[in-house]
Design an enzyme around this catalytic site. Structure first.
Site, PDB file in Angstrom:
ATOM      1  N   GLY A  22      21.351  14.334  33.700  1.00 56.49           N
ATOM      2  CA  GLY A  22      21.843  14.389  34.798  1.00 56.49           C
ATOM      3  C   GLY A  22      21.116  15.183  35.899  1.00 56.49           C
ATOM      4  O   GLY A  22      20.629  16.184  35.482  1.00 56.49           O
ATOM      5  N   GLY A  34      21.376  16.573  39.697  1.00 61.33           N
ATOM      6  CA  GLY A  34      22.269  16.725  40.878  1.00 61.33           C
ATOM      7  C   GLY A  34      21.532  17.353  42.181  1.00 61.33           C
ATOM      8  O   GLY A  34      20.336  17.433  41.927  1.00 61.33           O
ATOM      9  N   GLY A  35      22.516  17.481  43.129  1.00 57.52           N
ATOM     10  CA  GLY A  35      21.833  18.063  44.390  1.00 57.52           C
ATOM     11  C   GLY A  35      21.145  19.393  44.163  1.00 57.52           C
ATOM     12  O   GLY A  35      19.943  19.419  44.794  1.00 57.52           O
ATOM     13  N   ALA A  44      21.423  21.247  40.785  1.00 56.92           N
ATOM     14  CA  ALA A  44      21.235  21.406  39.623  1.00 56.92           C
ATOM     15  C   ALA A  44      20.830  20.171  38.689  1.00 56.92           C
ATOM     16  O   ALA A  44      21.234  19.194  38.878  1.00 56.92           O
ATOM     17  CB  ALA A  44      22.178  22.387  38.977  1.00 56.92           C
ATOM     18  N   LYS A  87      24.232  23.174  32.520  1.00 59.62           N
ATOM     19  CA  LYS A  87      23.591  22.908  33.790  1.00 59.62           C
ATOM     20  C   LYS A  87      23.041  24.069  34.458  1.00 59.62           C
ATOM     21  O   LYS A  87      23.351  25.069  34.305  1.00 59.62           O
ATOM     22  CB  LYS A  87      24.970  22.879  34.948  1.00 59.62           C
ATOM     23  CG  LYS A  87      24.896  22.494  36.136  1.00 59.62           C
ATOM     24  CD  LYS A  87      26.081  22.096  36.915  1.00 59.62           C
ATOM     25  CE  LYS A  87      25.933  21.485  38.192  1.00 59.62           C
ATOM     26  NZ  LYS A  87      27.353  21.077  38.705  1.00 59.62           N
ATOM     27  N   ASP A 113      35.598  19.056  47.016  1.00 58.12           N
ATOM     28  CA  ASP A 113      34.876  17.696  47.097  1.00 58.12           C
ATOM     29  C   ASP A 113      35.304  16.791  45.997  1.00 58.12           C
ATOM     30  O   ASP A 113      34.634  16.285  45.240  1.00 58.12           O
ATOM     31  CB  ASP A 113      33.544  18.529  46.949  1.00 58.12           C
ATOM     32  CG  ASP A 113      32.172  17.223  46.866  1.00 58.12           C
ATOM     33  OD1 ASP A 113      32.672  16.123  47.687  1.00 58.12           O
ATOM     34  OD2 ASP A 113      31.101  17.233  46.573  1.00 58.12           O
TER      35      ASP A 113
END
Length: 653
Positions: free
Chosen positions: A20, A22-23, A25, A42, A136
């Site tokens: 994955g 992410g923004g 990490a 992560k 969020d």
């Protein structure tokens, strides 16, 4: 190449693959060699290591998730923060996001949407009880496992409700299609912001779209603040009215008119699940409340005015009664003397002026009661069991509620009352087969179970009655579990398509009808005047591609006796019906081409090459535009054939 792949972090986490991005990490799949398990790691990206805001948000996520222990929240196993790397080791989840699932399904069944929403609300209630607001909540941050379990992830912008260090910019963070009006306008937010986001997700699951769309994020944010969303039933009329009310109530723009907690919304959903025809009618929302400054001020002023009038009345009454004061003076003096003596005696016995230390109430929820009552950690308090009860969240013997709440300041030796779980309420499913479906659904509701209806044909069970359930008879299930109920539609009249038998040998036709179509050969008539090769079918009682009941008999007319010693076999080769252009079909017998035809598969549907032989076995290859399509072994003695290879699935338009 990614520098972490193949490396071992902290001497125990072997990084296997990147799963994955992410923004701020990246997430990796890793193997924990100490615990012998797969985990997710992560890691904050290098470009953000020098950014204090990103480092703060990353640490905040680990801090928020570390204090949560709930089956619907992704668990944190370990954290590591240094100048070179910041990482969080988490539970590995093999699933898809709820957003991906919504995009796959389009519109979810309302029972499925409620099933997911209940899990999300339970997780949020747990977080809110710990003082954590997610901020969020969106389907992209909800993971869905194959068994229907929900896991909330990404607490990167969560904050503790008691924290005083947030800034104005912190308040407006969130995904614009799911943020609350107060979030969009930069106002102070609390747990009710998460409730609004849940309402938007429920809206999207039920209708297949978000409430507000626009050309830019700013325009969407303005709609969150100013516009009213179309009602869900105006988009999907199959949504029950009560569920629509729950959805719109969660999306109230005024936080004081919205559900005030996840528990409140869960209570309404429980009522709805028990009675899907319920209507809530939130008329009380028009009454004055603390959030309406003008009405609230008027209410306060009215109360003060009333209090002032009562005070003046008492003063007038006191003036009128003034003459009797000397009479009461003696009585009052005697009362004061007796009271003073009593107070002195109590002071002597209890000594209230001795200083008693303060203590902070610890977190007992989630702890095993047997451990709490003997642990020296809690020696400053008296722990009392107030009640026990079933719990879907907490195992048997675990504390699921406490009073006072954690973090409260009390005196040493104060009593903390707790409620202890007796485990999940379980139900042993009886045998429902043959019972009326409506009665079975009512029974399942009484048990607190969620059911899903699936219709199937069954020869032995009348229409409208239950055939079986999944899980089945004798299974032990917990309250809230999903039960699939298979309801009979009665006996199914199965129809089959009649194949084209023209040009096929009688024995081949008999085998074809029995093996592939569940039909049988009927009356056989011979025509000695036919010009067709002897022994092949020249007429059939039902036209090719017509529909007949399974088990029907097909009458045929066969050409007269064949005096030739040569044996002829005809194969019926199915063609790809989606191809509408001309193709060349050819066949070889033991490597020698014996037939070639040009045809359109969509029109011809089948190709029937004829092969001749005096006996024995031979190999046949069928070609489609020169490419190998199928292979067979022919047995001329037995007048039959055996398929060897089939590559027809590779031939599409």
């Amino acid at each position: 190449m990614d520098k972490y792949l193949g490396k071992k972090l902290d001497g125990r986490y072997e990084i296997m693959e990147l799963i994955g991005i992410g923004g701020m990490a990246n997430v990796y799949k890793a193997y924990d060699i100490i615990e012998d398990r797969i985990v997710a790691v992560k890691i904050l990206r290098e470009e953000y290591m020098e950014n204090d805001d990103f480092r703060r948000r990353f640490k905040n996520e680990s801090k928020a998730m570390a204090v949560l222990n709930h089956p619907n929240v992704m668990r944190v196993y370990d954290v590591s923060f240094s100048d070179k790397m910041q990482s969080i080791v988490m539970e590995f989840i093999d699933g898809i996001t709820l957003k991906e699932y919504i995009e796959q399904q389009g519109v979810l069944k309302w029972k499925e949407a409620v099933h997911f929403t209940v899990q999300i609300l339970r997780a949020l209630q747990h977080a809110h009880d710990k003082g954590i607001v997610h901020r969020d909540i969106k389907p992209q941050n909800i993971m869905l496992l194959s068994d229907g379990t929900i896991k909330i992830t990404d607490f990167g912008i969560a904050r503790f409700a008691r924290s005083e260090t947030h800034t104005i910019t912190d308040k407006a963070i969130g995904s614009v299609h799911y943020i609350s009006p107060e979030q969009a306008s930069g106002d102070t937010i609390d747990a009710r912001t998460d409730i609004y986001s849940v309402g938007v997700m429920l809206y999207e699951m039920l209708t297949g779209r978000v409430p507000f769309e626009a050309d830019s994020p700013v325009s969407v944010a303005l709609k969150q603040i100013q516009s009213t969303a179309p009602t869900p039933r105006s988009i999907n009329p199959s949504i029950p009215e009560g569920l629509e009310e729950i959805t719109m109530h969660a999306m109230e723009k005024d936080v004081n008119k919205r559900y005030q907690s996840a528990a409140q919304m869960l209570r309404d959903i429980d009522e709805f699940k028990r009675n899907p025809s319920i209507l809530f009618e939130y008329k009380y929302l028009n009454a004055p409340h603390a959030g309406d400054d003008r009405k609230y001020s008027e209410a306060i002023q009215s109360a003060r005015s009333s209090k002032g009038k009562k005070k003046k009345a008492k003063e007038k009454e006191k003036v009128k009664r003034a003459p009797i004061i000397p009479v009461l003076a003696g009585v009052t003096a005697a009362f004061v003397i007796v009271t003073a003596a009593f107070i002195g005696w109590m002071i002597y016995l209890n000594n209230p002026f001795v200083k008693v230390d303060d203590a902070i109430v610890p977190t007992l929820v989630g702890e095993k009661y047997d451990n709490v009552k003997i642990s020296p950690k809690y020696s400053d308090f008296t722990i009392q069991v107030e009640d026990t009860g079933f719990s879907d969240e907490y195992a048997k013997g675990i504390i699921y509620e406490q009073s006072p709440k954690e973090g409260t300041t009390v005196k040493v030796d104060s009593i903390i009352k707790v409620k202890v779980s007796t485990g999940q309420q379980t139900v042993t499913l009886p045998d429902f087969s043959g019972q009326d479906a409506a009665q079975v659904f009512a029974r399942l509701d009484e048990y607190g179970l969620v059911y899903e209806e699936t219709s199937i044909f069954d020869d032995g069970i009348p229409s409208g009655c239950v055939v079986k359930t999944n899980p089945g008879e004798g299974a032990q299930v917990t309250a809230g579990s999903l039960i699939t109920v298979y309801v009979s539609m009665g006996k199914e009249e199965k129809l089959v398509t009649v194949p084209d038998l023209i040009g096929i040998k009688l024995d081949d036709a008999k085998k074809l009808l029995g093996d592939n179509y569940k039909l049988k050969l009927g009356k056989i008539t011979y025509d000695n005047d036919s010009d067709e090769p002897a022994g092949v079918i020249i007429e059939q009682s039902f036209a090719p591609d017509s529909q007949v009941s399974q088990g029907s008999a097909i009458d045929v007319v066969v050409s007269g006796e064949d005096d030739d010693n040569m044996i002829k076999l005809t194969l019926m080769i199915p063609l790809p019906r989606e191809i509408g252009r001309q193709v060349e079909m050819s066949a070889t017998l033991d490597g020698v081409e014996v037939q070639k035809d040009t045809l359109v598969p969509a029109e011809a549907k089948t190709w029937k090459p004829v092969f001749e032989g005096e006996g024995g076995k031979a190999d046949v290859a069928i070609f489609f535009d020169g490419e190998l399509y199928q292979t067979y072994e022919l047995d001329f003695d037995r007048k039959g054939h055996t398929p060897i290879g089939d590559y027809s699935s590779e031939f599409t338009e």
